[in-house]
Design a protein around this motif. Structure first.
Motif, PDB file in Angstrom:
ATOM      1  N   SER A   1       0.818  -1.206   0.000  1.00 49.87           N
ATOM      2  CA  SER A   1       0.000   0.000   0.000  1.00 49.87           C
ATOM      3  C   SER A   1       0.855   1.260   0.000  1.00 49.87           C
ATOM      4  O   SER A   1       0.493   2.268  -0.631  1.00 49.87           O
ATOM      5  CB  SER A   1      -0.937  -0.010   1.209  1.00 49.87           C
ATOM      6  OG  SER A   1      -1.820  -1.112   1.158  1.00 49.87           O
TER       7      SER A   1
ATOM      8  N   ALA B   1       0.398   4.860   3.002  1.00 51.10           N
ATOM      9  CA  ALA B   1      -0.547   3.765   2.746  1.00 51.10           C
ATOM     10  C   ALA B   1      -1.989   4.232   2.829  1.00 51.10           C
ATOM     11  O   ALA B   1      -2.888   3.577   2.278  1.00 51.10           O
ATOM     12  CB  ALA B   1      -0.313   2.632   3.740  1.00 51.10           C
TER      13      ALA B   1
ATOM     14  N   MET C   1      -4.087   4.505  -0.399  1.00 48.51           N
ATOM     15  CA  MET C   1      -4.741   3.313  -0.944  1.00 48.51           C
ATOM     16  C   MET C   1      -5.728   2.707   0.030  1.00 48.51           C
ATOM     17  O   MET C   1      -6.798   2.231  -0.380  1.00 48.51           O
ATOM     18  CB  MET C   1      -3.695   2.272  -1.333  1.00 48.51           C
ATOM     19  CG  MET C   1      -2.728   2.715  -2.412  1.00 48.51           C
ATOM     20  SD  MET C   1      -3.513   3.119  -3.983  1.00 48.51           S
ATOM     21  CE  MET C   1      -4.266   1.567  -4.412  1.00 48.51           C
ATOM     22  N   ASP C   2      -5.397   2.680   1.314  1.00 46.95           N
ATOM     23  CA  ASP C   2      -6.294   2.115   2.333  1.00 46.95           C
ATOM     24  C   ASP C   2      -7.218   3.221   2.813  1.00 46.95           C
ATOM     25  O   ASP C   2      -6.835   4.075   3.624  1.00 46.95           O
ATOM     26  CB  ASP C   2      -5.491   1.542   3.494  1.00 46.95           C
ATOM     27  CG  ASP C   2      -4.598   0.380   3.068  1.00 46.95           C
ATOM     28  OD1 ASP C   2      -4.893  -0.234   2.029  1.00 46.95           O
ATOM     29  OD2 ASP C   2      -3.602   0.111   3.760  1.00 46.95           O
TER      30      ASP C   2
ATOM     31  N   GLU D   1      -9.036  -0.519   7.882  1.00 47.38           N
ATOM     32  CA  GLU D   1      -7.713  -0.764   7.310  1.00 47.38           C
ATOM     33  C   GLU D   1      -6.671   0.186   7.887  1.00 47.38           C
ATOM     34  O   GLU D   1      -5.522  -0.214   8.149  1.00 47.38           O
ATOM     35  CB  GLU D   1      -7.783  -0.606   5.782  1.00 47.38           C
ATOM     36  CG  GLU D   1      -8.611  -1.684   5.092  1.00 47.38           C
ATOM     37  CD  GLU D   1      -8.738  -1.462   3.598  1.00 47.38           C
ATOM     38  OE1 GLU D   1      -8.913  -2.448   2.866  1.00 47.38           O
ATOM     39  OE2 GLU D   1      -8.672  -0.300   3.173  1.00 47.38           O
ATOM     40  N   ARG D   2      -7.035   1.424   8.108  1.00 44.40           N
ATOM     41  CA  ARG D   2      -6.074   2.385   8.653  1.00 44.40           C
ATOM     42  C   ARG D   2      -5.755   2.088  10.114  1.00 44.40           C
ATOM     43  O   ARG D   2      -4.624   2.287  10.561  1.00 44.40           O
ATOM     44  CB  ARG D   2      -6.624   3.806   8.508  1.00 44.40           C
ATOM     45  CG  ARG D   2      -6.711   4.264   7.064  1.00 44.40           C
ATOM     46  CD  ARG D   2      -7.249   5.670   6.951  1.00 44.40           C
ATOM     47  NE  ARG D   2      -7.268   6.115   5.552  1.00 44.40           N
ATOM     48  CZ  ARG D   2      -7.681   7.313   5.157  1.00 44.40           C
ATOM     49  NH1 ARG D   2      -8.116   8.195   6.048  1.00 44.40           N
ATOM     50  NH2 ARG D   2      -7.656   7.638   3.876  1.00 44.40           N
TER      51      ARG D   2
ATOM     52  N   LYS E   1      -3.671  -3.020   7.881  1.00 47.49           N
ATOM     53  CA  LYS E   1      -3.750  -4.170   6.972  1.00 47.49           C
ATOM     54  C   LYS E   1      -4.822  -3.904   5.918  1.00 47.49           C
ATOM     55  O   LYS E   1      -5.923  -3.473   6.236  1.00 47.49           O
ATOM     56  CB  LYS E   1      -4.091  -5.453   7.729  1.00 47.49           C
ATOM     57  CG  LYS E   1      -2.999  -5.918   8.686  1.00 47.49           C
ATOM     58  CD  LYS E   1      -3.411  -7.196   9.384  1.00 47.49           C
ATOM     59  CE  LYS E   1      -2.294  -7.729  10.259  1.00 47.49           C
ATOM     60  NZ  LYS E   1      -1.943  -6.820  11.366  1.00 47.49           N
ATOM     61  N   THR E   2      -4.480  -4.194   4.692  1.00 46.85           N
ATOM     62  CA  THR E   2      -5.444  -4.056   3.601  1.00 46.85           C
ATOM     63  C   THR E   2      -6.411  -5.232   3.629  1.00 46.85           C
ATOM     64  O   THR E   2      -5.995  -6.389   3.751  1.00 46.85           O
ATOM     65  CB  THR E   2      -4.717  -4.007   2.251  1.00 46.85           C
ATOM     66  OG1 THR E   2      -3.781  -2.942   2.263  1.00 46.85           O
ATOM     67  CG2 THR E   2      -5.698  -3.809   1.120  1.00 46.85           C
TER      68      THR E   2
ATOM     69  N   GLY F   1      -7.690  -2.378  -3.120  1.00 41.52           N
ATOM     70  CA  GLY F   1      -7.705  -0.961  -3.441  1.00 41.52           C
ATOM     71  C   GLY F   1      -7.563  -0.747  -4.938  1.00 41.52           C
ATOM     72  O   GLY F   1      -6.943  -1.545  -5.643  1.00 41.52           O
TER      73      GLY F   1
ATOM     74  N   ASP G   1      -4.436  -2.896  -5.379  1.00 41.54           N
ATOM     75  CA  ASP G   1      -3.692  -3.186  -4.153  1.00 41.54           C
ATOM     76  C   ASP G   1      -4.351  -4.369  -3.450  1.00 41.54           C
ATOM     77  O   ASP G   1      -5.396  -4.218  -2.802  1.00 41.54           O
ATOM     78  CB  ASP G   1      -3.677  -1.946  -3.261  1.00 41.54           C
ATOM     79  CG  ASP G   1      -2.874  -2.165  -1.983  1.00 41.54           C
ATOM     80  OD1 ASP G   1      -2.022  -3.077  -1.968  1.00 41.54           O
ATOM     81  OD2 ASP G   1      -3.105  -1.430  -1.005  1.00 41.54           O
TER      82      ASP G   1
ATOM     83  N   PRO H   1      -4.811  -7.492  -0.719  1.00 42.05           N
ATOM     84  CA  PRO H   1      -4.440  -7.741   0.684  1.00 42.05           C
ATOM     85  C   PRO H   1      -3.404  -8.854   0.785  1.00 42.05           C
ATOM     86  O   PRO H   1      -3.427  -9.813   0.001  1.00 42.05           O
ATOM     87  CB  PRO H   1      -5.764  -8.140   1.337  1.00 42.05           C
ATOM     88  CG  PRO H   1      -6.614  -8.645   0.222  1.00 42.05           C
ATOM     89  CD  PRO H   1      -6.200  -7.881  -0.995  1.00 42.05           C
TER      90      PRO H   1
END
Length: 653
Positions: free
Chosen positions: A230, A266, A269-270, A275-276, A280-281, A285, A300, A302
């Motif tokens: 990300s 990151a 994208m997240d 996710e933030r 972790k994605t 994305g 993107d 995970p």
């Protein structure tokens, strides 16, 4: 009228003559009976009878006397009523001839017949009773035309065969002329149609001002969790000018509040709070950027093993895979050893049609690495044999690029010699632009698996156009529920356009279908060549690594199949035969011996899914004909569809 006769005084006043037997016969038509006591012009114009008693009434004695009403004023002949006289003479009804004389009737004897005179200019017609019937003749007045006779039962005149043949046959020259003229007409018609199609296409090209001739590529970022996928995706968008500095400052403040200052890149994208917060994605994305040569869509994926199905959905849309490896000591080993996602992601990407792979060795700026060439060589030495075993051509299809995702080193511009003096290769952007052109067929029947859907002024579907071209206003079919739809609008990279070429990640607005009628895995296709719908396939299957407690792969084995955007439970119906890995030919079966497979085996297998799915043969549409089998969260096999059994109930749906 009164009951009795009028008074006797009326007789002397009128002095009417008495009626006698010699009077003329009574004619009832001479009397005009009209209502009395009405004024003249209203039906009462006839004079009333004279007052007084009629002659010969009771006062005068004898037989009653009759009276006669005077004739009308028109001056007609006076009618008389005679009683008791001689019977009137018989009147004869004669058609067209003179009246017979009275002697012909009164003299008695045989009745005399009369003959009507013939009409002028025509023959005399006779009526004969009891004689033989004559032919009916139709005579048209005038001497020129002859008599036309209609005879019943007369023989039919048959024309000679030669005359018929002469009348029907057409000379060969005339036939040739007709054939030539028809051919010329067809050629002119075809030419007009081709010209019309070319004009329409030219108009479409002119109207489509949003069409971009640059090649489009889909990049999927894969690798172990926390490898920096990300962060690299965010850095790409920043250096490509897709994100402004104000947004970056906001992300920096948000990351600092969470004590995760290195995560701010990151956040590009997240986008979700989950996710933030976790770092972790979870979902794939999606973003867009472009260079002077090409356009790109960033996917993107995970990296956590719990979200591998989402990673599969992202990799199924990709053309080029970007395998991100963390160069930090300990992290590379964790991701690459057994159970690490680096291995599984590389295998899945190859299975899902990613033929080009770029290995980004990230975190080269880490204090444990500091752009060390020895660490770089170590990673390349371990990764290359594994990628070769996955099916990649390492010399042709795999490229290695060292980068620093957090600081953007060697991303858009080449790394400075003061930072890394041993690397002489290209930057990441240059590597992408120099990739070989992807071969796609814009004239193939349209295919687009549905990845996601939502409602926005109609039904919006998202996906990648795997084959064919779609234009605004096209009529399509959604399979497997066989619903006809119309493309109302097309969106590419959030820009509305009129035409989409194959290989694009797009959004389509559809009419004729509701959102609840669509599911992930349904396929939009051309109505004249719909996608195959099946529940049983025969495939070539490669067993990767079976579970420790399920070491044999036999008929009855249950797993989960992932094919393009479809996720469905399945069961192995039959192992047709095992394939020799060296010769690629079927192995001979031993009679009575059970057929089973182990890890590393290759075989032809028949699989049945729990529900109906849309797919194609691998030879026809590769992206819709390859799949993976997963069991208990691990990928156990990969395969491609060789044959399929059409679903019998598709016509009843």
């Amino acid at each position: 009228m009164s009951d009795g006769p009028p008074p006797a005084a009326a007789e002397t006043a009128n002095a009417l003559p008495k009626m006698s037997a010699a009077s003329p016969a009574f004619n009832p038509n001479a009397f005009a009976f009209k209502p009395r006591n009405l004024p003249s012009g209203a039906g009462g114009g006839t004079p009333a009878p004279p007052p007084g008693a009629p002659p010969g009434g009771p006062g005068a004695g004898g037989a009653p006397a009759f009276f006669e009403r005077p004739a009308p004023a028109s001056g007609g002949v006076k009618k008389e009523l005679v009683i008791g006289g001689a019977a009137p003479k018989k009147k004869e009804f004669v058609i067209g001839g003179p009246a017979p004389s009275p002697s012909a009737v009164d003299s008695g004897g045989e009745p005399k017949f009369f003959e009507r005179s013939a009409p002028t200019g025509g023959p005399k017609k006779e009526l004969v009773i009891g004689g033989a019937p004559k032919k009916a003749e139709l005579v048209i007045s005038g001497p020129t035309p002859k008599k036309k006779e209609f005879v019943i039962g007369a023989p039919v005149v048959v024309k000679k065969e030669e005359e018929v043949a002469a009348a029907v046959a057409v000379p060969e020259k005339e036939l040739e002329k007709l054939a030539v003229s028809d051919t010329k007409k067809e050629e002119k018609k075809a030419t007009k149609e081709e010209k019309k199609v070319m004009e329409e296409q030219a108009v479409e090209e002119e109207e489509d001002t949003t069409y971009d001739s640059r090649e489009h590529l889909n990049l999927v970022f894969i690798g172990h969790v926390d490898a920096g996928k990300s962060t690299i995706g965010g850095q790409i968008l920043l250096q490509a000018g897709m994100v402004d500095d104000r947004t970056i400052e906001k992300y920096k403040l948000d990351a600092k509040e969470k004590n995760r200052e290195s995560w701010y890149m990151a956040y590009i994208m997240d986008t979700s709070e989950e996710e933030r917060a976790k770092g972790k994605t979870v979902e794939v994305g999606r973003a867009h950027f472009e260079t002077t040569k090409k356009r790109y869509t960033v996917l993107d994926a995970p990296g956590h093993k719990n979200y591998v199905p989402n990673m599969i959905a992202g990799a199924a849309q990709a053309d080029v895979g970007v395998l991100v490896i963390a160069a930090r000591k300990g992290e590379f080993e964790t991701g690459f050893e057994r159970g690490g996602q680096t291995r599984e992601h590389a295998q899945l990407a190859k299975t899902l049609g990613v033929t080009k792979l770029i290995v980004l060795v990230n975190k080269m700026d880490d204090p444990t690495v500091e752009w060390d060439k020895a660490r770089w060589d170590e990673i390349n030495t371990k990764i290359s044999p594994f990628l070769k075993s996955c099916g990649y051509n390492v010399a042709r299809d795999v490229q290695y690029v060292p980068v620093s995702g957090l600081y953007g080193t060697n991303m858009k511009t080449r790394v400075d010699k003061s930072v890394c003096d041993w690397y002489t290769g290209k930057s990441f952007f240059e590597t992408l632009d120099d990739l070989d052109h992807m071969e796609r067929n814009p004239d193939a029947p349209f295919r687009m698996p549905v990845l996601d859907k939502h409602k926005d002024m109609g039904t919006i579907v998202m996906g990648k156009t795997e084959a064919g071209t779609v234009r605004r206003g096209d009529k399509l079919v959604v399979m497997p529920n066989n619903v006809k739809v119309t493309v109302a609008a097309l969106f590419r990279d959030d820009v509305e356009t009129t035409k989409i070429m194959p290989g694009e990640n797009v959004r389509l607005r559809l009419t004729g279908i509701e959102e609840d009628q669509l599911q992930s895995g349904f396929v939009l296709c051309a109505p004249n060549a719909p996608v195959h719908v099946t529940q049983e396939i025969e495939c070539q299957l490669a067993i990767l690594e079976l579970l420790e407690h399920k070491t044999l792969f036999t008929a009855g084995y249950k797993a989960v199949i992932h094919i393009h955007a479809v996720t469905e439970e399945c069961e192995v119906v039959k192992i047709v035969h095992e394939i020799d890995g060296k010769t690629r030919k079927p192995k001979e079966k031993k009679k009575g011996a059970p057929v089973f497979l182990k890890s590393g085996s290759l075989a032809t297998v028949r699989i049945k899914t729990s529900g109906i799915i849309c797919c194609e043969k691998y030879a026809d549409v590769p992206s819709l004909g390859r799949f993976t089998l997963r069991d208990e969260g691990r990928t156990i096999a990969i395969g491609k569809v060789l044959k399929l059994k059409p679903y019998e109930g598709i016509n009843q749906m």
